[in-house]
Enzyme design. Structure first.
Site, short mmCIF file in Angstrom:
data_model
loop_
_atom_site.label_atom_id
_atom_site.label_comp_id
_atom_site.label_asym_id
_atom_site.label_seq_id
_atom_site.Cartn_x
_atom_site.Cartn_y
_atom_site.Cartn_z
N CYS A 154 -11.06 16.51 12.49
CA CYS A 154 -10.77 15.63 11.36
C CYS A 154 -11.97 15.50 10.42
O CYS A 154 -11.95 14.70 9.50
CB CYS A 154 -10.31 14.25 11.84
SG CYS A 154 -11.53 13.40 12.88
N GLU A 179 -9.60 12.17 29.00
CA GLU A 179 -9.69 11.11 27.99
C GLU A 179 -10.49 9.95 28.58
O GLU A 179 -10.37 9.64 29.77
CB GLU A 179 -8.28 10.65 27.60
CG GLU A 179 -8.19 9.39 26.78
CD GLU A 179 -8.90 9.51 25.44
OE1 GLU A 179 -9.70 8.61 25.13
OE2 GLU A 179 -8.66 10.50 24.72
N TYR A 201 -10.36 15.18 25.00
CA TYR A 201 -10.00 14.12 24.04
C TYR A 201 -8.47 14.07 23.90
O TYR A 201 -7.93 14.12 22.80
CB TYR A 201 -10.64 14.36 22.68
CG TYR A 201 -12.14 14.52 22.69
CD1 TYR A 201 -12.98 13.41 22.63
CD2 TYR A 201 -12.72 15.78 22.77
CE1 TYR A 201 -14.36 13.57 22.64
CE2 TYR A 201 -14.10 15.94 22.79
CZ TYR A 201 -14.91 14.83 22.73
OH TYR A 201 -16.27 14.98 22.74
N ASP A 220 -9.95 17.93 20.45
CA ASP A 220 -9.58 17.15 19.26
C ASP A 220 -10.49 15.92 19.23
O ASP A 220 -10.06 14.80 19.49
CB ASP A 220 -8.11 16.75 19.33
CG ASP A 220 -7.62 16.07 18.06
OD1 ASP A 220 -8.42 15.95 17.10
OD2 ASP A 220 -6.45 15.64 18.02
N CYS A 243 0.85 -1.20 0.00
CA CYS A 243 0.00 0.00 0.00
C CYS A 243 0.88 1.25 0.00
O CYS A 243 1.87 1.31 0.75
CB CYS A 243 -0.92 -0.01 1.23
SG CYS A 243 -1.91 1.49 1.40
N GLN A 299 -1.92 10.39 16.47
CA GLN A 299 -2.08 10.80 15.08
C GLN A 299 -1.32 9.84 14.15
O GLN A 299 -0.17 9.48 14.42
CB GLN A 299 -1.56 12.22 14.88
CG GLN A 299 -2.37 13.29 15.60
CD GLN A 299 -3.71 13.59 14.91
OE1 GLN A 299 -4.04 12.99 13.89
NE2 GLN A 299 -4.48 14.49 15.50
#
Length: 454
Positions: free
Chosen positions: A409, A334, A313, A382, A161, A284
């Site tokens: 995102c 979290e 988060y 986030d 990939c 990430q």
């Protein structure tokens, strides 16, 4: 479609010009008042297209002929493009891909967010290939290892990939070879039988890797042989872990882990700090671009060393610890217990003492801290793609921070939430996009929201 115009007909060929791109990465063509979404189309091209589906407010089409290919059209390097559902933009030059993503963010902020803030720029990747440090390979009931076809659970076998780490590809292939050699069954979601469901690999900047095999059970046959084959394919492997997931559904990881060989975590360096990463911890997927993202988020936060910062988060504490180095006090929240444990260890490991971590979901943490009278100067968030729950936004606003730095995102949920923040007196004053996911339609955005009466 307008009432006085003839609707487009399925199967009929029309000619039109590609105006831009949808949020799904499809080309947008307007014909007789109707919007047609066309795969693998490039902005500016005039095409003959066949209508493949007529819907209530739009149509789907496919290209029959391109009258003059755009100079931004690229030949896909990936042999699986169009079959595997992982990438959307292999047919575009990288500058055109960046244009499409920046425009998507700008459209979402204006159309959904009601904001006039300008997206200052999109920060592209120095290398848009082999950037993913976390790979998740589904295994087909017949033992094929690869990635899902778009909008399906049909596995397309993939050997190599272009966006995954080459180490991850070699590791996944080794597990597939082990399954075939020792006749280890794969999970069949239609029957609930079979063992191996997914192969999960994490890789760090030093080329070390952690392999996790997700199984429909508590153990596997020939586990020592599995560990040996994985180590042979990826000599810097630090551990092979078994994850038990016996529940039906789309959730990849279960709650129980067992080390087959080595250890169950990986170390990595980000923004000059060391981080311990357990398998379920959020991190990430593009390390190089994460440093770009966090650098810009810190700039938007505008810290002077006197502030109290709340980071919701927070995952393993990556943003929180970066903020703590610039603030008087930092608090991270979290919901994943192993991630919180990693975050606390990471603080100690990096000698950062002005930080604390709470194990709670964002809504509960924000409500609790608001009740306790916390008045942070800056709040950073986030969230996952679904964005923020309305009660989280209300609690953040109730704490009255001068500034909210929103890392997103998903431009659509970002736009929605920017509009909700505006109802509490927070106005978007800066926005920047970061290409964390080259080749795909996904894009990361940072927005600064300023309290208007401050």
């Amino acid at each position: 479609m307008e009432a006085n115009r003839q609707p487009l007909e399925k199967g009929k060929v029309y000619t039109g010009t590609v105006e831009g791109y949808s949020s799904e990465g499809l080309g947008v063509v307007r014909l007789d008042g109707a919007v047609v979404f066309v795969p693998r189309a490039v902005r500016g091209e005039t095409v003959d297209l066949r209508i493949t589906r007529v819907m209530k407010s739009s149509c789907a089409g496919e290209i029959v002929k391109i009258h003059a290919p755009s100079p931004e059209r690229a030949r896909p390097e990936c042999p699986y493009f169009g079959r595997c559902g992982g990438c959307d933009f292999q047919h575009l030059s990288y500058p055109e891909e960046l244009w499409a993503k920046r425009q998507r963010v700008q459209d979402a902020l204006r159309r959904l967010g009601g904001s006039e803030v300008e997206v200052e720029e999109i920060l592209g990747a120095a290398d848009p290939t082999h950037y993913r440090n976390k790979s998740q390979y589904p295994v087909d009931p017949d033992g094929a290892v690869g990635f899902y076809r778009a909008r399906s659970h049909q596995v397309v076998p993939v050997d190599r990939c272009l966006i995954q780490s080459e180490i991850s590809d070699r590791t996944a292939k080794a597990v597939g070879d082990w399954m075939r050699r020792y006749k280890v069954s794969a999970y069949d979601e239609s029957t609930g039988k079979g063992l191996v469901r997914h192969i999960y690999v994490r890789v760090n900047a030093a080329g070390e890797s952690l392999c996790c095999v997700v199984v429909n059970g508590k153990r596997l046959p020939r586990e020592p042989e599995l560990a040996a084959l994985v180590q042979s394919a990826a000599p810097k492997t630090v551990g092979v872990v078994l994850n038990t997931n016996t529940c039906p559904g789309n959730v990849i990881l279960g709650d129980k882990y067992r080390v087959v060989w080595g250890r169950d975590y990986l170390m990595d360096t980000l923004c000059g700090l060391e981080f311990k990463l357990s398998i379920p911890s959020f991190y990430q997927v593009n390390r190089a671009q994460a440093e770009v993202l966090y650098g810009r988020a810190l700039e938007f936060a505008g810290l002077t060393g006197k502030e109290t910062v709340l980071d919701l988060y927070c995952g393993t504490g990556t943003i929180t610890l970066c903020l703590a180095r610039k603030a008087r006090r930092a608090i991270g929240a979290e919901i994943v217990p192993p991630a919180v444990a990693d975050a606390r260890e990471n603080a100690v490991r990096n000698g950062i003492e002005n930080v604390e971590f709470l194990c709670a979901d964002a809504a509960a943490a924000a409500a609790r801290l608001e009740e306790e009278g916390l008045r942070p100067d800056v709040v950073t968030v986030d969230p996952p793609r679904k964005g923020l729950a309305p009660e989280v936004i209300a609690s953040i606003a109730g704490m009255g921070p001068e500034r909210v730095v929103y890392v997103s995102c998903d431009p659509a949920t970002l736009g929605r939430d920017v509009k909700l923040f505006a109802g509490f007196g927070y106005r978007a004053d800066r926005a920047c996009a970061v290409d964390m996911f080259p080749g795909t339609r996904h894009v990361e955005t940072i927005v600064s929201l300023q309290r208007e009466n401050s």
